[in-house]
Design a protein around this motif. Structure first.
Motif, short mmCIF file in Angstrom:
data_model
loop_
_atom_site.label_atom_id
_atom_site.label_comp_id
_atom_site.label_asym_id
_atom_site.label_seq_id
_atom_site.Cartn_x
_atom_site.Cartn_y
_atom_site.Cartn_z
N SER A 69 0.84 -1.19 0.00
CA SER A 69 0.00 0.00 0.00
C SER A 69 0.88 1.25 0.00
O SER A 69 2.07 1.18 0.26
N GLU A 70 0.17 2.33 -0.26
CA GLU A 70 0.86 3.61 -0.18
C GLU A 70 0.72 4.14 1.25
O GLU A 70 -0.37 4.09 1.82
N LEU A 71 1.86 4.65 1.82
CA LEU A 71 1.80 5.12 3.21
C LEU A 71 1.36 6.58 3.24
O LEU A 71 1.89 7.42 2.53
N LYS A 72 0.35 6.85 4.07
CA LYS A 72 -0.04 8.24 4.30
C LYS A 72 0.18 8.53 5.77
O LYS A 72 -0.18 7.73 6.63
N ILE A 73 0.79 9.68 6.04
CA ILE A 73 1.05 10.03 7.43
C ILE A 73 0.15 11.18 7.84
O ILE A 73 0.07 12.20 7.16
N LYS A 74 -0.59 10.96 8.92
CA LYS A 74 -1.47 12.02 9.42
C LYS A 74 -0.86 12.53 10.73
O LYS A 74 -0.71 11.77 11.69
N ASP A 75 -0.50 13.81 10.71
CA ASP A 75 0.14 14.39 11.88
C ASP A 75 -0.94 14.99 12.79
O ASP A 75 -1.85 15.67 12.33
N MET A 76 -0.84 14.73 14.08
CA MET A 76 -1.86 15.23 15.01
C MET A 76 -1.23 15.32 16.39
O MET A 76 -0.07 14.97 16.56
N SER A 77 -2.03 15.79 17.36
CA SER A 77 -1.48 15.82 18.71
C SER A 77 -1.43 14.40 19.26
O SER A 77 -2.20 13.53 18.85
N PHE A 78 -0.49 14.17 20.18
CA PHE A 78 -0.31 12.81 20.70
C PHE A 78 -1.61 12.28 21.29
O PHE A 78 -1.94 11.09 21.14
N ASN A 79 -2.36 13.13 21.95
CA ASN A 79 -3.61 12.70 22.59
C ASN A 79 -4.62 12.16 21.58
O ASN A 79 -5.41 11.28 21.88
N SER A 80 -4.59 12.69 20.36
CA SER A 80 -5.57 12.28 19.35
C SER A 80 -5.21 10.96 18.69
O SER A 80 -6.07 10.33 18.08
N VAL A 81 -3.93 10.55 18.80
CA VAL A 81 -3.50 9.38 18.01
C VAL A 81 -4.34 8.15 18.39
O VAL A 81 -4.93 7.49 17.51
N LEU A 82 -4.45 7.88 19.68
CA LEU A 82 -5.20 6.68 20.09
C LEU A 82 -6.69 6.84 19.76
O LEU A 82 -7.33 5.89 19.30
N THR A 83 -7.25 8.01 19.95
CA THR A 83 -8.66 8.26 19.63
C THR A 83 -8.93 7.95 18.17
O THR A 83 -9.94 7.30 17.83
N GLU A 84 -8.04 8.41 17.28
CA GLU A 84 -8.27 8.19 15.85
C GLU A 84 -8.07 6.72 15.47
O GLU A 84 -8.69 6.24 14.53
N VAL A 85 -7.19 6.02 16.23
CA VAL A 85 -7.05 4.58 16.00
C VAL A 85 -8.36 3.89 16.39
O VAL A 85 -8.89 3.05 15.65
N ILE A 86 -8.91 4.31 17.54
CA ILE A 86 -10.14 3.69 18.03
C ILE A 86 -11.29 3.91 17.05
O ILE A 86 -12.01 2.99 16.71
N ASN A 87 -11.44 5.14 16.54
CA ASN A 87 -12.57 5.38 15.65
C ASN A 87 -12.27 5.06 14.19
O ASN A 87 -13.10 5.25 13.32
N GLY A 88 -11.08 4.57 13.92
CA GLY A 88 -10.77 4.06 12.60
C GLY A 88 -10.35 5.10 11.57
O GLY A 88 -10.18 4.77 10.41
N SER A 89 -10.17 6.34 11.97
CA SER A 89 -9.73 7.31 10.96
C SER A 89 -8.28 7.11 10.56
O SER A 89 -7.85 7.61 9.52
N VAL A 90 -7.48 6.44 11.38
CA VAL A 90 -6.15 6.02 10.94
C VAL A 90 -6.04 4.52 11.15
O VAL A 90 -6.72 3.95 12.00
N ASP A 91 -5.16 3.89 10.36
CA ASP A 91 -5.05 2.43 10.44
C ASP A 91 -4.17 2.02 11.60
O ASP A 91 -4.43 1.02 12.26
N MET A 92 -3.10 2.79 11.79
CA MET A 92 -2.20 2.40 12.88
C MET A 92 -1.63 3.64 13.54
O MET A 92 -1.34 4.64 12.89
N GLY A 93 -1.51 3.52 14.87
CA GLY A 93 -0.90 4.63 15.61
C GLY A 93 0.55 4.27 15.93
O GLY A 93 0.82 3.29 16.62
N ILE A 94 1.47 5.00 15.34
CA ILE A 94 2.90 4.78 15.64
C ILE A 94 3.47 6.11 16.07
O ILE A 94 3.68 7.00 15.24
#
Lengths: 477, 243
Positions: A69-94
């Protein structure tokens, strides 16, 4: 006509529709995987020329390759990373995420790809052999690290907190502290290069960095774990970590080996010396020019009531400059005043020291004028001399002569004061000495070398200035 | 030539009180007169002479010089015609003797540089100092410095010369050389106002003696009258102490 236009319109619409559909199909064919991260945590993820790079990004690239796949990086605040993983807006939180039980309830974690640890480093001959022994010893830590929090929490020994770990290592080398608690990876790197040090193998603190995915995405998690274990096995992970760690966490251990050759040593010191001399030279010129200008403005404002504002401005200038520390002025000029114009710290240094010195020169000239006897002014007035002639032919030349010793003193103190420029990263003589110390961890030789150079400079400058002064004195009365 | 009208000068002291130095002085000086001002220390002699060229600004009153009121007029123009010699000589310490003398006439565009140098050399010759023209003031004796200071004022070709205790700062053996220069100047017809404690000199060259005490002129008389037959009791007391 009407029908014609309508059919033309339909034609266009049809065409656009086709293009749109084609685009959608293409898009669907190209799989993407979105990584959520907070790009403010070097060396794991950080911005470099508006591109997000780091250890985590390298791992994510491998995962994307595995997924085709093609990698897309979404930059956000650290607090949002897990939230977005939970709601599926990002595939993986690294994002250097530490695996905790609390978090594991909400997301699934991969195997760990990095263990961040703090370890204790001692000198080889130390009697400290394990972490248990560090209690009641003099402990150095790096300010704000987990090691700092750990030692503070446990109320261990006598703590000294250092801003930079390199300073702490020098302190350890010089036995100012008995033990240094620092990032395990960095500690191992130092001990590898410098056989004086020994790193106690057990971790004082430990955090596992893992990748977070939405609960239930088993396929994804499996493929991530596969990538991690492959990277661990083929050494790629270590390689990535090592290259990022040495370029960002350490100040300079990437630049030289601890065995500093005398040629490098000389080069560093001589480059620093040139910078120091350059800054001193230009700052002195600016200082004298500004000082003479300010002093003249003050004289003009004293003799002309309409220009009183000039005197007020000059007083404001000298009061503010002489009433605040030069290092604060340096920060203000570099980070605020000049930040929009020039990012060159040497320019900021020259400007700051020039402005600073100008205020003192102005006051020296004022004192020089005040030391001229009233009779000189009265004789000038009684002879009907113009204000301009009186000042330029009588008062100023005498004032400058009276001021010479203090101007010479000003130039000399300016030379020494240039050492503050290291605080904005200008590699001057002082910082060069400190840098060498931070590589070799031997503070004695470089610092004494630097001190001697300053001393030689000051003594020779004093000698030269005294000669000039005597020449000027002899030339007139 | 010079008229002083209702001249008063007071200073504000640090405690806010006013100290009156000169109280309503009136006096007229004609061309060619040599007026000697005497009186006890602190009586206001120096303040009076310094008011004449406005080195001290009067609190009230008028100074009329050559029919022009200089309080309101062009003070620089007036000062070109009023020379002043100070107790402390006040030669410009960063200039040579010759430069000291030529600076003002050239600056005021009265003379060109070469003219000024010629005038300076003539005057220096008259006071016997042509050999020191290239020296700096610090290399001269006090007497030499004061003679140069007199020459410096004369180079402006003044109508009036003010002397503010010109010999008080001199070693005794140098007093005479300065007084001689002043005497020659007096004989040449210069209008002079002199503050001095040299009574013999005052009697010899003065055309009038003003006695000042506590800011007031108590006696204004010819030297003979002043020294032989003073009217004022304070003057008698003063003379009995110093003669």
């Amino acid at each position: 006509m009407k029908i014609n236009i309508f059919s033309k319109f339909l034609n266009y619409l049809y065409m656009y529709l086709l293009i749109f559909l084609f685009g959608v199909i293409c898009k669907a064919n190209e799989k993407t995987i979105i990584m959520g991260t907070s790009a403010d945590f070097p060396p794991f993820e950080y911005l470099q020329k508006s591109e997000i790079v780091g250890i985590d990004v390298e791992i994510a690239k491998e995962i994307a390759r595995e997924q085709n796949s093609e990698l897309k990086i979404k930059d956000m605040s650290f607090n949002s990373v897990l939230t977005e993983v939970i709601n599926g807006s990002v595939d993986m939180g690294i994002s250097g995420i530490t695996k905790t039980e609390e978090r594991a309830k909400k997301v699934d974690f991969s195997d760990n790809y990095f263990t961040a640890s703090q370890k204790a480093m001692v000198k080889n001959n130390s009697d400290i052999k394990s972490v248990k022994d560090i209690k009641d010893k003099k402990i150095g830590v790096q300010l704000g690290t987990t090691g700092d929090y750990y030692c503070t929490d446990k109320k261990l020994g006598n703590m000294v907190r250092y801003d930079k770990y390199t300073d702490a290592v020098s302190a350890l080398s010089n036995e100012i502290i008995d033990v240094l608690v620092l990032d395990g990876f960095t500690a191992d790197q130092i001990a590898k290069k410098n056989k004086d040090f020994y790193v106690i193998p057990e971790n004082i603190t430990e955090e596992s960095y893992c990748i977070a995915v939405q609960k239930g995405r088993k396929d994804l998690l499996e493929s991530i774990n596969k990538v991690i274990s492959e990277m661990k096995q083929n050494g790629k992970l270590n390689q990535i970590v090592e290259s990022y760690m040495s370029s960002s966490t350490s100040d300079s251990s990437g630049e030289f080996d601890s065995k500093f050759t005398s040629k490098e040593y000389f080069e560093y010191i001589s480059k620093g010396l040139i910078v120091t001399l350059k800054i001193t030279f230009f700052a002195t010129i600016i200082g004298i020019a500004l000082g003479v200008l300010a002093a003249s403005l003050r004289i003009i404002s004293n003799s002309n009531k309409k220009l009183k504002i000039l005197g007020v401005l000059v007083n404001f200038y000298t009061t503010v400059i002489r009433g605040t520390p030069v290092i604060v002025q340096l920060f203000i000029i570099y980070y605020i005043a000049l930040s929009g114009i020039s990012k060159n710290p040497i320019i900021a240094a020259v400007v700051t020291l020039g402005i600073n010195s100008g205020a003192y020169v102005c006051e020296h000239i004022r004192a020089g004028i005040q030391s001229i006897s009233k009779g000189q002014f009265e004789a000038g007035k009684s002879l009907s001399l113009s204000e301009k002639t009186l000042m330029s032919k009588i008062i100023i030349p005498q004032a400058i002569k009276n001021t010479l010793p203090s101007l010479a003193g000003e130039a000399i103190s300016l030379l020494k004061e240039t050492a503050v420029v290291g605080f904005i990263g200008v590699m001057d003589l002082s910082l060069a000495g400190k840098k060498i110390t931070s590589v070799t961890f031997d503070p004695v030789f470089p610092l004494f070398t630097v001190a001697s150079i300053y001393l030689v400079l000051v003594v020779s400058l004093t000698f030269i200035l005294n000669k000039i002064e005597r020449k000027i004195k002899n030339a007139s009365n | 030539m010079l008229v002083i009208k209702n001249l008063s000068k007071s200073f504000k002291l640090n405690n806010g009180q006013k100290k009156e130095i000169l109280k309503n002085i009136n006096c007229e000086i004609k061309k060619g007169e040599k007026v000697v001002i005497v009186g006890p220390s602190g009586s206001g002699k120096s303040t009076l002479i310094r008011c004449v060229n406005l080195l001290t600004t009067p609190s009230s009153g008028e100074i009329i010089f050559n029919n022009e009121n200089i309080n309101s007029g062009n003070i620089r123009k007036a000062r070109q015609k009023i020379g002043m010699v100070f107790q402390q000589f006040n030669l410009f310490s960063n200039l040579t003797v010759l430069e000291n003398i030529t600076l003002a006439p050239v600056d005021s565009k009265l003379l060109s540089k070469s003219e000024a140098e010629k005038v300076a050399m003539d005057l220096l010759k008259k006071v016997g100092l042509e050999s020191v023209k290239d020296l700096y003031p610090k290399n001269l004796s006090g007497g030499q410095q004061q003679r140069v200071a007199i020459v410096r004022s004369l180079a402006m070709n003044p109508d009036l010369m003010l002397f503010d205790e010109p010999t008080s700062a001199l070693d005794p053996e140098m007093v005479k050389e300065v007084l001689n220069v002043m005497e020659n100047l007096a004989q040449s017809g210069m209008t002079m106002i002199i503050v001095t404690h040299e009574m013999k000199f005052a009697r010899k060259i003065g055309s009038r003696i003003l006695f000042i005490n506590e800011g007031k002129i108590l006696e204004d008389a010819t030297p003979d009258e002043f020294f032989e037959n003073p009217k004022n009791e304070r003057v008698k007391e003063f003379l009995s102490k110093i003669l």
